[in-house]
Write an enzyme that holds these catalytic residues in place. Structure first.
Site, PDB file in Angstrom:
ATOM      1  N   ARG A 227      23.405 111.481 103.922  1.00 57.03           N
ATOM      2  CA  ARG A 227      24.152 111.557 102.805  1.00 57.03           C
ATOM      3  C   ARG A 227      23.453 112.684 101.689  1.00 57.03           C
ATOM      4  O   ARG A 227      22.086 113.026 102.218  1.00 57.03           O
ATOM      5  CB  ARG A 227      24.213 110.184 101.972  1.00 57.03           C
ATOM      6  CG  ARG A 227      24.926 109.128 102.645  1.00 57.03           C
ATOM      7  CD  ARG A 227      25.002 107.976 102.196  1.00 57.03           C
ATOM      8  NE  ARG A 227      25.389 107.600 100.627  1.00 57.03           N
ATOM      9  CZ  ARG A 227      25.176 106.470 100.004  1.00 57.03           C
ATOM     10  NH1 ARG A 227      24.451 105.415 100.375  1.00 57.03           N
ATOM     11  NH2 ARG A 227      25.684 106.565  98.555  1.00 57.03           N
ATOM     12  N   HIS A 228      24.092 113.188 100.766  1.00 53.41           N
ATOM     13  CA  HIS A 228      23.323 114.032  99.670  1.00 53.41           C
ATOM     14  C   HIS A 228      22.220 113.136  99.141  1.00 53.41           C
ATOM     15  O   HIS A 228      22.176 111.931  99.250  1.00 53.41           O
ATOM     16  CB  HIS A 228      24.384 114.294  98.787  1.00 53.41           C
ATOM     17  CG  HIS A 228      25.089 113.155  98.133  1.00 53.41           C
ATOM     18  ND1 HIS A 228      24.525 112.349  97.222  1.00 53.41           N
ATOM     19  CD2 HIS A 228      26.255 112.466  98.689  1.00 53.41           C
ATOM     20  CE1 HIS A 228      25.330 111.423  96.954  1.00 53.41           C
ATOM     21  NE2 HIS A 228      26.294 111.476  97.677  1.00 53.41           N
ATOM     22  N   ASN A 234      25.388 107.978  91.130  1.00 52.35           N
ATOM     23  CA  ASN A 234      24.770 107.109  91.757  1.00 52.35           C
ATOM     24  C   ASN A 234      23.986 106.107  91.222  1.00 52.35           C
ATOM     25  O   ASN A 234      23.896 104.937  91.163  1.00 52.35           O
ATOM     26  CB  ASN A 234      23.791 107.516  93.151  1.00 52.35           C
ATOM     27  CG  ASN A 234      24.731 108.054  94.231  1.00 52.35           C
ATOM     28  OD1 ASN A 234      24.161 108.953  94.837  1.00 52.35           O
ATOM     29  ND2 ASN A 234      25.833 107.402  94.753  1.00 52.35           N
ATOM     30  N   ARG A 277      26.863 117.334  94.564  1.00 51.75           N
ATOM     31  CA  ARG A 277      25.683 116.763  95.008  1.00 51.75           C
ATOM     32  C   ARG A 277      25.310 117.140  96.526  1.00 51.75           C
ATOM     33  O   ARG A 277      24.316 117.188  96.956  1.00 51.75           O
ATOM     34  CB  ARG A 277      25.951 115.209  94.864  1.00 51.75           C
ATOM     35  CG  ARG A 277      27.217 114.622  95.625  1.00 51.75           C
ATOM     36  CD  ARG A 277      27.296 113.279  95.004  1.00 51.75           C
ATOM     37  NE  ARG A 277      28.332 112.449  95.422  1.00 51.75           N
ATOM     38  CZ  ARG A 277      29.833 112.412  95.011  1.00 51.75           C
ATOM     39  NH1 ARG A 277      30.056 113.359  94.008  1.00 51.75           N
ATOM     40  NH2 ARG A 277      30.641 111.690  95.659  1.00 51.75           N
ATOM     41  N   GLU A 297      33.700 112.905  99.599  1.00 58.35           N
ATOM     42  CA  GLU A 297      33.744 111.779  99.736  1.00 58.35           C
ATOM     43  C   GLU A 297      35.055 111.139  99.390  1.00 58.35           C
ATOM     44  O   GLU A 297      36.265 111.725  99.163  1.00 58.35           O
ATOM     45  CB  GLU A 297      32.923 111.018  98.563  1.00 58.35           C
ATOM     46  CG  GLU A 297      32.654 109.678  98.460  1.00 58.35           C
ATOM     47  CD  GLU A 297      32.239 109.068  99.654  1.00 58.35           C
ATOM     48  OE1 GLU A 297      32.982 109.229 100.833  1.00 58.35           O
ATOM     49  OE2 GLU A 297      31.255 108.037  99.744  1.00 58.35           O
ATOM     50  N   HIS A 363      28.818 112.237 102.595  1.00 60.30           N
ATOM     51  CA  HIS A 363      28.676 111.223 101.708  1.00 60.30           C
ATOM     52  C   HIS A 363      28.803 109.556 102.340  1.00 60.30           C
ATOM     53  O   HIS A 363      29.194 109.508 103.582  1.00 60.30           O
ATOM     54  CB  HIS A 363      29.895 111.295 100.514  1.00 60.30           C
ATOM     55  CG  HIS A 363      30.038 112.552  99.915  1.00 60.30           C
ATOM     56  ND1 HIS A 363      29.522 112.601  98.696  1.00 60.30           N
ATOM     57  CD2 HIS A 363      30.280 113.924 100.692  1.00 60.30           C
ATOM     58  CE1 HIS A 363      29.458 114.060  98.379  1.00 60.30           C
ATOM     59  NE2 HIS A 363      29.978 114.672  99.299  1.00 60.30           N
TER      60      HIS A 363
HETATM   61  O1  F6P Z   1      28.779 104.915  95.673  1.00 61.63           O
HETATM   62  C1  F6P Z   1      28.698 106.134  96.368  1.00 61.63           C
HETATM   63  C2  F6P Z   1      29.902 106.269  97.355  1.00 61.63           C
HETATM   64  O2  F6P Z   1      29.667 107.501  98.034  1.00 61.63           O
HETATM   65  C3  F6P Z   1      31.295 106.333  96.149  1.00 61.63           C
HETATM   66  O3  F6P Z   1      31.483 107.682  95.712  1.00 61.63           O
HETATM   67  C4  F6P Z   1      32.235 106.113  97.414  1.00 61.63           C
HETATM   68  O4  F6P Z   1      33.469 105.521  96.588  1.00 61.63           O
HETATM   69  C5  F6P Z   1      31.517 104.843  97.825  1.00 61.63           C
HETATM   70  O5  F6P Z   1      30.204 105.301  98.110  1.00 61.63           O
HETATM   71  C6  F6P Z   1      32.153 104.612  99.259  1.00 61.63           C
HETATM   72  O6  F6P Z   1      31.536 103.273  99.827  1.00 61.63           O
HETATM   73  P1  F6P Z   1      32.596 102.156  99.548  1.00 61.63           P
HETATM   74  O7  F6P Z   1      33.560 102.142 100.827  1.00 61.63           O
HETATM   75  O8  F6P Z   1      31.460 100.914 100.482  1.00 61.63           O
HETATM   76  O9  F6P Z   1      32.888 101.780  98.305  1.00 61.63           O
END
Ligand code: F6P
Length: 412
Positions: A227-228, A234, A277, A297, A363
């Site tokens: 990941r970044h 975050n 990011r 993402e 991401h």
């Molecule tokens: O929280 C960081 C992130 O990259 C968010 O931008 C994204 O919506 C999420 O993680 C994805 O993870 P999950 O599907 O578990 O919500």
């Protein structure tokens, strides 16, 4: 309003992919990889391996003579075993299955004609996939890598096993007839894809199969996924957004640069998303990189910029729906994990194609999806794969799987 297009696109026919080729040509390797890819895309695909039926029903340790085409008794048994596997595949395709891969040598015209007639009678489209290899070094490498460790040879030394396997190949060679009929739908891969012949292929899924196959190779290389670095969003705990790196995120980027510099190969493809990011992390590596939109993402739609707690409070139904089916749930005006998988298909094809190492700075959701294909994670588990920040996941594809090492670079 009608539902947006389902993922993956529906297929209007059930498909039987029939492997063809002498032993040690990579049929099982290719069949498994293809099933993994199609399963990752969302199709119900399964390999039916006749060798496994043989091991289960007549036991391991069958000598090369068992594969002699003049040994009529053994030939009859092998025919029965292949028929059982084919029956099971046809039955499965008649119920839940969409793409069955019949993994056997199918090396004579007579055998292929029977297989084809049975499949067509059951209403299946048949696609033959023939693997041809006349490069002795490649064949020997395959024997050494996959055959001598096979359960067939558990009681023999590697040299004894290799010698027996070469005799088995010689037996098949005597009866082998490569595909010639231009009536059939087929793909011939010659010498590990150095030449590919495609005949009468039509339709979306067969087209995807061909595209996947032409990019396969077995050159060993590493794939790095990360990941970044930690971002401002975050820190705030919000989903989505397009914020810059935090101080710790930047510190990770420096560590990633040192990691790549100390352990990195001379040629390394670095890909990241088009989000700040990702770009800021890649920028600190001080080498060229490619921003790719499909690596952005998961699009959280109307929830973008909210914390999970805010989503739960303001849109409890959406929150509950996502918890109930995280793989298929699509954020309003955003995406689902299934959508992300589909848009990552070209990136995955490129990862497969490259012979040099690749570093993907992605991401959380995106890395989960790519990792799931490479490490063979069941589809339902994709949204739950652990992908912590500031950790490089190193994957090295092997014949029947992937070796994995995780490097937590910090800061924690
Ligand atoms: O929280 C960081 C992130 O990259 C968010 O931008 C994204 O919506 C999420 O993680 C994805 O993870 P999950 O599907 O578990 O919500």
């Amino acid at each position: 309003m009608t539902e947006p297009i389902s993922v993956p696109p529906p297929i209007d026919a059930r498909i039987a992919v029939v492997m063809v080729g002498l032993p040690a040509r990579g049929k099982t390797y290719t069949a498994r990889k293809l099933a993994r890819y199609l399963g990752w895309l969302g199709y119900r695909a399964q390999v039916f391996n006749v060798g496994n039926y043989r091991r289960e029903r007549v036991g391991v340790n069958m000598p090369a003579e068992f594969f002699d085409p003049d040994n009529l008794e053994a030939d009859g048994i092998r025919f029965q075993l292949a028929s059982h596997a084919l029956d099971d595949m046809i039955a499965w395709l008649g119920t839940t299955g969409q793409i069955g891969i019949f993994d056997a040598t199918n090396s004579t015209l007579e055998r292929r004609t029977r297989v084809r007639e049975r499949c067509e009678k059951a209403g299946l489209s048949v696609l033959f996939l023939e693997l041809i290899c006349d490069d002795p070094a490649m064949i020997e490498a395959n024997i050494r890598e996959t055959k001598i460790t096979s359960p067939d040879y558990q009681d023999l030394t590697p040299d004894e096993a290799a010698a027996d396997f070469r005799r088995r190949i010689a037996n098949y060679e005597r009866a082998y007839e490569p595909i010639q009929s231009d009536e059939a739908s087929y793909v011939k891969m010659i010498n590990a894809g150095r030449k590919v012949v495609v005949n009468r292929i039509e339709g979306y899924v067969p087209g995807r199969i061909v595209q996947f196959l032409v990019n396969l190779h077995t050159v060993p290389r590493r794939i790095w996924l990360t990941r970044h670095g930690e971002s401002q969003d975050n820190l705030r705990g919000v989903v989505g957004g397009d914020s810059s790196l935090s101080e710790r995120g930047r510190a990770f980027a420096y560590r990633l640069r040192d990691f790549v510099a100390s352990d990195g190969p001379p040629v390394l493809h670095v890909w990241t998303s088009t989000l700040k990011r990702g770009i800021e992390t890649a920028w600190e590596l001080r080498r060229s990189f490619l921003p790719i939109k499909s690596l952005d993402e998961i699009d959280a739609g109307i929830c973008d910029g909210m914390t999970y707690a805010e989503i739960q409070e303001r849109m409890p139904d959406e929150y509950a729906a996502r918890r109930a089916d995280k793989l298929r749930y699509r954020y309003p005006r955003g995406e689902s994990y299934e959508d992300v998988i589909r848009r990552l298909d070209p990136v995955l094809t490129e990862i497969e194609r490259h012979r040099e190492p690749v570093l993907v700075i992605g991401h959380q959701a995106v890395i989960r999806c790519l990792y799931a294909y490479l490490a063979d994670v069941p589809r339902e588990q994709v949204p739950f794969v652990s992908v912590p920040l500031h950790t490089v996941i190193e994957l090295t594809p092997k014949a029947y799987g992937c070796e994995e090492t995780r490097f937590p670079l910090g800061p924690e």
